[in-house]
Design an enzyme around this catalytic site. Sequence first.
Site, PDB file in Angstrom:
ATOM      1  N   ASP A 202      11.168  47.144-146.249  1.00 65.81           N
ATOM      2  CA  ASP A 202      11.724  45.851-145.835  1.00 65.81           C
ATOM      3  C   ASP A 202      10.740  45.159-144.884  1.00 65.81           C
ATOM      4  O   ASP A 202      10.477  45.668-143.797  1.00 65.81           O
ATOM      5  CB  ASP A 202      13.061  46.100-145.126  1.00 65.81           C
ATOM      6  CG  ASP A 202      13.793  44.811-144.822  1.00 65.81           C
ATOM      7  OD1 ASP A 202      13.195  43.735-144.966  1.00 65.81           O
ATOM      8  OD2 ASP A 202      14.975  44.892-144.432  1.00 65.81           O
TER       9      ASP A 202
ATOM     10  N   ASN B  51      18.403  39.294-149.892  1.00 64.55           N
ATOM     11  CA  ASN B  51      18.020  38.364-150.974  1.00 64.55           C
ATOM     12  C   ASN B  51      17.181  37.183-150.455  1.00 64.55           C
ATOM     13  O   ASN B  51      17.244  36.086-150.991  1.00 64.55           O
ATOM     14  CB  ASN B  51      19.250  37.848-151.745  1.00 64.55           C
ATOM     15  CG  ASN B  51      18.920  37.131-153.065  1.00 64.55           C
ATOM     16  OD1 ASN B  51      19.649  36.244-153.499  1.00 64.55           O
ATOM     17  ND2 ASN B  51      17.825  37.482-153.694  1.00 64.55           N
TER      18      ASN B  51
ATOM     19  N   CYS C  42      13.821  38.156-148.907  1.00 60.36           N
ATOM     20  CA  CYS C  42      12.445  38.669-148.787  1.00 60.36           C
ATOM     21  C   CYS C  42      11.989  39.397-150.050  1.00 60.36           C
ATOM     22  O   CYS C  42      11.206  38.885-150.841  1.00 60.36           O
ATOM     23  CB  CYS C  42      12.322  39.606-147.583  1.00 60.36           C
ATOM     24  SG  CYS C  42      12.650  38.803-145.992  1.00 60.36           S
ATOM     25  N   ARG C  43      12.496  40.610-150.244  1.00 60.78           N
ATOM     26  CA  ARG C  43      11.968  41.449-151.331  1.00 60.78           C
ATOM     27  C   ARG C  43      12.431  41.050-152.722  1.00 60.78           C
ATOM     28  O   ARG C  43      11.605  40.925-153.638  1.00 60.78           O
ATOM     29  CB  ARG C  43      12.334  42.927-151.064  1.00 60.78           C
ATOM     30  CG  ARG C  43      11.636  43.507-149.861  1.00 60.78           C
ATOM     31  CD  ARG C  43      12.249  44.824-149.447  1.00 60.78           C
ATOM     32  NE  ARG C  43      13.602  44.631-148.917  1.00 60.78           N
ATOM     33  CZ  ARG C  43      14.423  45.596-148.565  1.00 60.78           C
ATOM     34  NH1 ARG C  43      14.035  46.857-148.712  1.00 60.78           N
ATOM     35  NH2 ARG C  43      15.601  45.328-148.073  1.00 60.78           N
ATOM     36  N   SER C  44      13.741  40.873-152.903  1.00 58.18           N
ATOM     37  CA  SER C  44      14.206  40.603-154.279  1.00 58.18           C
ATOM     38  C   SER C  44      13.776  39.234-154.812  1.00 58.18           C
ATOM     39  O   SER C  44      13.499  39.122-156.009  1.00 58.18           O
ATOM     40  CB  SER C  44      15.710  40.838-154.433  1.00 58.18           C
ATOM     41  OG  SER C  44      16.466  39.992-153.609  1.00 58.18           O
TER      42      SER C  44
ATOM     43  N   CYS D  58      18.112  43.460-153.233  1.00 57.89           N
ATOM     44  CA  CYS D  58      17.723  44.032-151.938  1.00 57.89           C
ATOM     45  C   CYS D  58      18.874  43.807-150.975  1.00 57.89           C
ATOM     46  O   CYS D  58      20.019  43.645-151.410  1.00 57.89           O
ATOM     47  CB  CYS D  58      16.405  43.432-151.436  1.00 57.89           C
ATOM     48  SG  CYS D  58      16.460  41.658-151.084  1.00 57.89           S
TER      49      CYS D  58
HETATM   50  P1  4NP Z   1      15.433  41.538-147.781  1.00 62.09           P
HETATM   51  O1  4NP Z   1      15.100  41.509-146.224  1.00 62.09           O
HETATM   52  O2  4NP Z   1      16.544  42.556-147.965  1.00 62.09           O
HETATM   53  O3  4NP Z   1      14.164  41.990-148.387  1.00 62.09           O
HETATM   54  O4  4NP Z   1      15.836  40.149-148.183  1.00 62.09           O
HETATM   55  C1  4NP Z   1      16.091  41.309-145.260  1.00 62.09           C
HETATM   56  C2  4NP Z   1      16.442  40.032-144.925  1.00 62.09           C
HETATM   57  C3  4NP Z   1      17.408  39.819-143.964  1.00 62.09           C
HETATM   58  C4  4NP Z   1      17.993  40.896-143.354  1.00 62.09           C
HETATM   59  C5  4NP Z   1      17.644  42.181-143.686  1.00 62.09           C
HETATM   60  C6  4NP Z   1      16.686  42.388-144.653  1.00 62.09           C
HETATM   61  N1  4NP Z   1      18.958  40.670-142.342  1.00 62.09           N
HETATM   62  O5  4NP Z   1      19.431  41.646-141.747  1.00 62.09           O
HETATM   63  O6  4NP Z   1      19.339  39.513-142.094  1.00 62.09           O
END
Ligand code: 4NP
Length: 158
Positions: free
Chosen positions: A125, A13, A15-17, A10
């Site tokens: 997200d 790294n 939240c989703r992955s 994602c």
């Molecule tokens: P993820 O979510 O891609 O599912 O881990 C996010 C976590 C942090 C950020 C964006 C998306 N960020 O911009 O810091």
Amino acid sequence: MARASILFVCLGNICRSPLAEAAMRAEADKAGLDIIVDSAGTGDWHVGSPPDQRAQRQALSHGIDISTYRGRQVSAEDFRRFTHIFALDTDNLRNLKRIRPSDGAADLALLMDMVPGREGTGVVDPYYGDEAGFADTWDDVTRAARAIAKRISSIPER
Ligand code: 4NP
């Protein structure tokens, strides 16, 4: 040797992955599959960080502790090390195509393409949303992990 090695990617790294990694480990255990599972982000903001607290709580609510997971950034080498790389959304898929080396043999696909009826869509997200978004993420990644486990079960062991 493991039947397959799967990397979920994602943006951050955190939240989703990591949730996809946890769901995939759980489904592989259930199916008795010997596979390698990992996750990474296309971005580098959260390298070395544990998953978002809300993601940790979501996994724990399903009996899975992901507090020891640590963020890392995807690399060209991942395309040589893993047999399958799944992007959590289309932006990340596009970026993965960009960094893929010419000798990277990994099969690259959009995660929700594994789920009938969800082809072409991304896992939303949940980072800027509320706790409920993480439950939706869990539902999506669990459905995809089940579909992947089913598919891998039909591949002969190598
Ligand atoms: P993820 O979510 O891609 O599912 O881990 C996010 C976590 C942090 C950020 C964006 C998306 N960020 O911009 O810091």
